[in-house]
Write a protein that holds these residues in place. Structure first.
Motif, PDB file in Angstrom:
ATOM      1  N   ILE A  68       3.567  13.853   8.322  1.00 13.55           N
ATOM      2  CA  ILE A  68       4.421  13.028   7.468  1.00 13.55           C
ATOM      3  C   ILE A  68       5.502  12.279   8.246  1.00 13.55           C
ATOM      4  CG2 ILE A  68       6.060  14.828   6.820  1.00 13.55           C
ATOM      5  CD1 ILE A  68       5.828  13.601   3.912  1.00 13.55           C
ATOM      6  N   ASP A  69       5.977  12.839   9.340  1.00 16.00           N
ATOM      7  CA  ASP A  69       7.005  12.151  10.133  1.00 16.00           C
ATOM      8  C   ASP A  69       6.503  10.821  10.693  1.00 16.00           C
ATOM      9  OD1 ASP A  69       8.760  14.195   9.644  1.00 16.00           O
ATOM     10  OD2 ASP A  69       8.474  15.170  11.589  1.00 16.00           O
ATOM     11  N   ASP A  72       5.376   4.105   1.467  1.00 13.80           N
ATOM     12  CA  ASP A  72       5.748   4.842   0.265  1.00 13.80           C
ATOM     13  C   ASP A  72       4.667   5.858  -0.044  1.00 13.80           C
ATOM     14  OD1 ASP A  72       8.249   3.797  -0.342  1.00 13.80           O
ATOM     15  OD2 ASP A  72       7.420   2.143  -1.505  1.00 13.80           O
ATOM     16  N   LYS A  73       5.087   6.908  -0.713  1.00 14.15           N
ATOM     17  CA  LYS A  73       4.172   7.967  -1.063  1.00 14.15           C
ATOM     18  C   LYS A  73       4.045   8.099  -2.581  1.00 14.15           C
ATOM     19  CE  LYS A  73       5.406   9.313   3.255  1.00 14.15           C
ATOM     20  NZ  LYS A  73       6.233   8.296   3.857  1.00 14.15           N
ATOM     21  N   GLU A  93      10.955  11.918   0.072  1.00 14.68           N
ATOM     22  CA  GLU A  93      11.097  10.541  -0.401  1.00 14.68           C
ATOM     23  C   GLU A  93       9.733  10.038  -0.846  1.00 14.68           C
ATOM     24  OE1 GLU A  93      13.083   7.993   2.369  1.00 14.68           O
ATOM     25  OE2 GLU A  93      14.558   9.526   2.866  1.00 14.68           O
ATOM     26  N   TYR A  94       9.661   9.560  -2.076  1.00 13.36           N
ATOM     27  CA  TYR A  94       8.399   9.080  -2.621  1.00 13.36           C
ATOM     28  C   TYR A  94       8.669   7.975  -3.642  1.00 13.36           C
ATOM     29  CZ  TYR A  94       9.924  12.552  -6.018  1.00 13.36           C
ATOM     30  OH  TYR A  94      10.675  13.291  -6.896  1.00 13.36           O
ATOM     31  N   GLY A  95       7.647   7.166  -3.867  1.00 12.30           N
ATOM     32  CA  GLY A  95       7.750   6.080  -4.833  1.00 12.30           C
ATOM     33  C   GLY A  95       7.234   6.478  -6.200  1.00 12.30           C
ATOM     34  N   VAL A 150       0.828  -1.195   0.000  1.00  6.21           N
ATOM     35  CA  VAL A 150       0.000   0.000   0.000  1.00  6.21           C
ATOM     36  C   VAL A 150       0.866   1.249   0.000  1.00  6.21           C
ATOM     37  CG1 VAL A 150      -0.266  -0.010   2.514  1.00  6.21           C
ATOM     38  CG2 VAL A 150      -1.994   1.096   1.122  1.00  6.21           C
ATOM     39  N   VAL A 151       0.393   2.274  -0.710  1.00  4.81           N
ATOM     40  CA  VAL A 151       1.034   3.586  -0.718  1.00  4.81           C
ATOM     41  C   VAL A 151      -0.010   4.622  -0.322  1.00  4.81           C
ATOM     42  CG1 VAL A 151       2.701   2.930  -2.511  1.00  4.81           C
ATOM     43  CG2 VAL A 151       0.586   4.070  -3.178  1.00  4.81           C
TER      44      VAL A 151
END
Length: 172
Positions: free
Chosen positions: A139-140, A146-147, A161-163, A123-124
């Motif tokens: 966000i922390d 993954d985003k 950081e993201y996918g 899941v993202v």
């Protein structure tokens, strides 16, 4: 989603696009608060039939405010996607909660993601760089996920950081 009307999946596949993430349902309905997206089955089948890798997303509404809400929405999502296979992630689409509900929305997001991961899914979390992740989520607390970040015109600035980076609302 239904906003894209009828999609010619054969034409999409011929463009070189190799994956899609289709809307499965949500909890933001006006008449029925919880729903299965009217185009989900058609879009899922059409994308699969044309060799595209498929993922799905669930759009949560403004009452996504607690771990209990997250678990309930995750279970509704699981019912909708039951029996389907996905090559791409399934996603939580969080963009309708109120800014002042940031902590509760984050609690709900974590519970939603944990429920889906415990069911065996990758899941993202989807949101816009500023309006979604900065304004509506802590966000922390979401480092384990993954985003999928929407930021048009320039690379995401808030989410480091993201996918997936969604850089356009069109196919270009």
């Amino acid at each position: 989603s239904h906003w894209q009307k009828t999609i010619d999946w054969s034409a999409v596949a011929k463009t070189g696009i190799d994956f899609v993430i289709v809307k499965a349902g949500g909890s933001d309905g006006k008449i029925e608060p919880f729903y299965k997206e009217s185009t989900f089955e058609r879009n899922y089948e059409g994308a699969k039939a044309n060799g595209l890798n498929v993922g799905a997303y669930y759009y949560v509404g403004p009452n996504f405010l607690s771990a209990e809400d997250g678990i309930a929405d995750a279970n509704r999502f699981l019912d909708i996607i039951k029996g389907k296979t996905f090559e791409m992630p399934i996603a939580l689409d969080l963009e309708s909660t109120r800014i002042e509900d940031k902590t509760g929305a984050t609690d709900a997001a974590i519970a939603f993601c944990e429920t889906l991961e415990n069911a065996g899914y990758y899941v993202v979390i989807y949101g816009s760089d500023l309006y979604g992740f900065k304004d509506r989520m802590e966000i922390d607390r979401l480092k384990d996920y993954d985003k999928w970040v929407a930021r048009y015109g320039i690379e995401p600035q808030y989410v480091k950081e993201y996918g997936i980076w969604q850089y356009s609302s069109t196919e270009h």
